[in-house]
Write a protein that holds these residues in place. Structure first.
Motif, PDB file in Angstrom:
ATOM      1  N   ALA A 491      30.868  43.670  34.819  1.00 53.38           N
ATOM      2  CA  ALA A 491      30.053  42.570  35.342  1.00 53.38           C
ATOM      3  C   ALA A 491      30.867  41.675  36.270  1.00 53.38           C
ATOM      4  O   ALA A 491      30.384  41.267  37.339  1.00 53.38           O
ATOM      5  CB  ALA A 491      29.485  41.756  34.174  1.00 53.38           C
ATOM      6  N   LEU A 495      30.169  40.916  40.286  1.00 51.83           N
ATOM      7  CA  LEU A 495      29.764  39.574  40.710  1.00 51.83           C
ATOM      8  C   LEU A 495      30.821  38.819  41.502  1.00 51.83           C
ATOM      9  O   LEU A 495      30.490  37.942  42.301  1.00 51.83           O
ATOM     10  CB  LEU A 495      29.378  38.739  39.482  1.00 51.83           C
ATOM     11  N   HIS A 496      32.099  39.121  41.319  1.00 47.83           N
ATOM     12  CA  HIS A 496      33.167  38.327  41.925  1.00 47.83           C
ATOM     13  C   HIS A 496      33.363  38.729  43.381  1.00 47.83           C
ATOM     14  O   HIS A 496      33.785  39.831  43.683  1.00 47.83           O
ATOM     15  CB  HIS A 496      34.477  38.519  41.162  1.00 47.83           C
TER      16      HIS A 496
END
Length: 506
Positions: A491, A495-496
């Motif tokens: 995740a 997302l980063h």
């Protein structure tokens, strides 16, 4: 035309180049095999040396811990003394340490031998890749050589449990270390003759103090983990170890920010591709080392597998990892590193869940889960290496390679420390011993097996039933934690997206 390369060493021609690759590959294989060879040998040597649960974890962890602490500085030291000389010194240290470990008389002596092995490994590891870079000038040949280098590293970690198990079928536990010696002698003779020399350069200083600071931080973290998860944790010991970890880490970061030639430029991690790559490399090794450790223990201690049988079972990871890693490497230019990293971590997490759900199922389902774990690990590790080295500025290429190697060692270290300690802690807190069982059986499955040998059959069965139930409690909890960490890492990787490397244009 100059008769030297840009690194200041004589060019290497013909067959000699591939002999250099063989020499450094032998050393790299030894380093990688010794990361995992004890997973199948641990129950046997623990019984022979009467090692406690804490000592068993230190026997495993001493090697990656010392390696991680020394790797960053070892590359710089190789630049100063010459990479050939550094490699030869590392081989001598590794061979000597193998003899010390093989003939250890106590757990403490074996832990010291494993730490000594790591010193030799840390000296060799950066030198192997550096020798390839100065030996192979042609870009195509260099790519092939680096591909072989990466494959040897992955293959060594994968076959370690098989080698350990096979040796224990015929020899005593010390053979898992003694087998290193003839390979060291061959690699030493070959490298001394064919590897390109070079006197090194004194332009960049060797920062020994920084290595000490890293080591202090890592030792503090590992000791704190083991103390917190112990049956009777000491608040003072936890506080002191956390204090040492914080002091070592803080002083290292502060020192690096003030150095003209830092071991790590922390601005690298502002590039999200590099940060995600480091995280993926560490978490892939976290899962690989942790799952291999707890599974090989269960196969032997609970299911009664021989070391060789358990090694063959976990070899399913290699069967999944190697072909996927090679295939993904060829397709990365199309797919991109981030999608492969995220997909690989998700696959590793799903495979870990599969291993967890197969606890009471036929072995074929466990093997299927391990194949998926291996495939996910191979994909994520290959893409992580490309993300770290490929996105660093050219003037930070060597530093990026060191960061990559350290991320692997830290992943292995934390996987064994966290998951191994957690499994021991759950066992100790959930085991319900029969009245006639000795208190020592509460320390671990190994101790319960030894204690059962002095009881009558009915009491022994009762003790082993309670011990197996507690062991499986710990086994399931560790796999749940491993899967959760992998899902969270995937995740984060998805997302980063902040920032780019802020360094000057080169």
């Amino acid at each position: 035309m100059s008769d030297t390369t840009e690194t200041g060493v004589q060019p290497v021609s013909g067959t000699r180049r591939w002999l250099v690759l063989a020499a450094v590959s032998a050393g790299l294989l030894l380093i990688s095999v010794d990361m995992t060879i004890l997973y199948t040998a641990l129950p046997t040597l623990s019984a022979e040396l009467q090692a406690s649960a804490s000592e068993r974890l230190w026997i495993i962890n001493a090697y990656p811990l010392v390696m991680a602490g020394l790797l960053l500085g070892a590359g710089t030291l190789g630049d100063r003394v010459g990479h050939k000389r550094m490699y030869l010194i590392g081989l001598v240290l590794f061979g000597t340490a193998s003899l010390v470990a093989a003939y250890s008389l106590t757990p403490a002596m074996l832990i010291a031998g494993r730490a000594f092995l790591a010193v030799g490994a840390a000296a060799m590891m950066p030198a192997t890749l550096s020798l390839i870079r100065v030996t192979f000038v042609d870009e195509r040949e260099r790519g092939i050589a680096i591909g072989v280098w990466g494959t040897m590293a992955m293959a060594g970690a994968a076959i370690g449990p098989i080698v350990g198990g096979a040796l224990l079928e015929f020899f005593w536990w010390g053979s898992v270390f003694l087998v290193n010696v003839p390979i060291v002698l061959v690699a030493l003779a070959l490298a001394a003759v064919v590897a390109p020399g070079g006197s090194g350069s004194s332009e960049r200083p060797w920062d020994f103090l920084a290595s000490v600071q890293v080591m202090a931080g890592l030792v503090g973290v590992v000791y704190a983990i083991k103390e917190v998860t112990g049956p009777e944790p000491s608040v003072l010991a936890v506080a002191v170890s956390v204090g040492v970890a914080v002091a070592g880490s803080w002083s290292f970061v502060r020192r690096q920010r003030g150095q003209a030639y830092p071991l790590i430029d922390f601005a690298l991690f502002r590039d999200p591709r590099i940060l995600v790559g480091v995280l993926a490399a560490g978490m892939a090794m976290f899962a690989l080392a942790g799952v291999q450790l707890v599974l090989t223990q269960r196969l032997q201690l609970v299911l009664g597998f021989t070391p060789f049988q358990s090694g063959l079972t976990v070899a399913a990871m290699a069967l999944g990892a190697l072909p996927v890693g090679v295939t993904v490497g060829a397709l990365l230019y199309r797919l991109g590193t981030r999608p492969v990293i995220v997909t690989g971590l998700l696959a590793t997490a799903v495979g870990t869940v599969g291993v967890l759900l197969s606890t009471s199922a036929p072995l074929v389902w466990t093997v299927a889960g391990l194949l998926v774990v291996g495939a996910g690990t191979g994909a994520s590790m290959t893409a992580a290496s490309a993300a770290i080295v490929g996105n660093a500025p050219a003037y930070r290429a060597g530093m990026a390679a060191s960061v990559e190697e350290v991320s692997y060692e830290l992943g292995s270290l934390t996987g064994v420390a966290v998951l191994g300690s957690l499994m021991a802690a759950v066992y100790a807190r959930t085991v319900s011993l029969p009245a006639q069982a000795p208190p020592a059986a509460a320390e671990g499955m190994d101790e319960a097996l030894r204690a059962s040998q002095g009881l009558d059959p009915a009491d022994a069965d009762a003790l082993l039933g309670a011990a197996v139930q507690a062991f499986d409690n710990g086994y399931r909890v560790t796999l749940v934690i491993a899967a959760a960490v992998l899902f969270a890492s995937a995740a984060f990787g998805f997302l980063h997206k902040r920032g780019r490397y802020p360094g000057p244009a080169v």
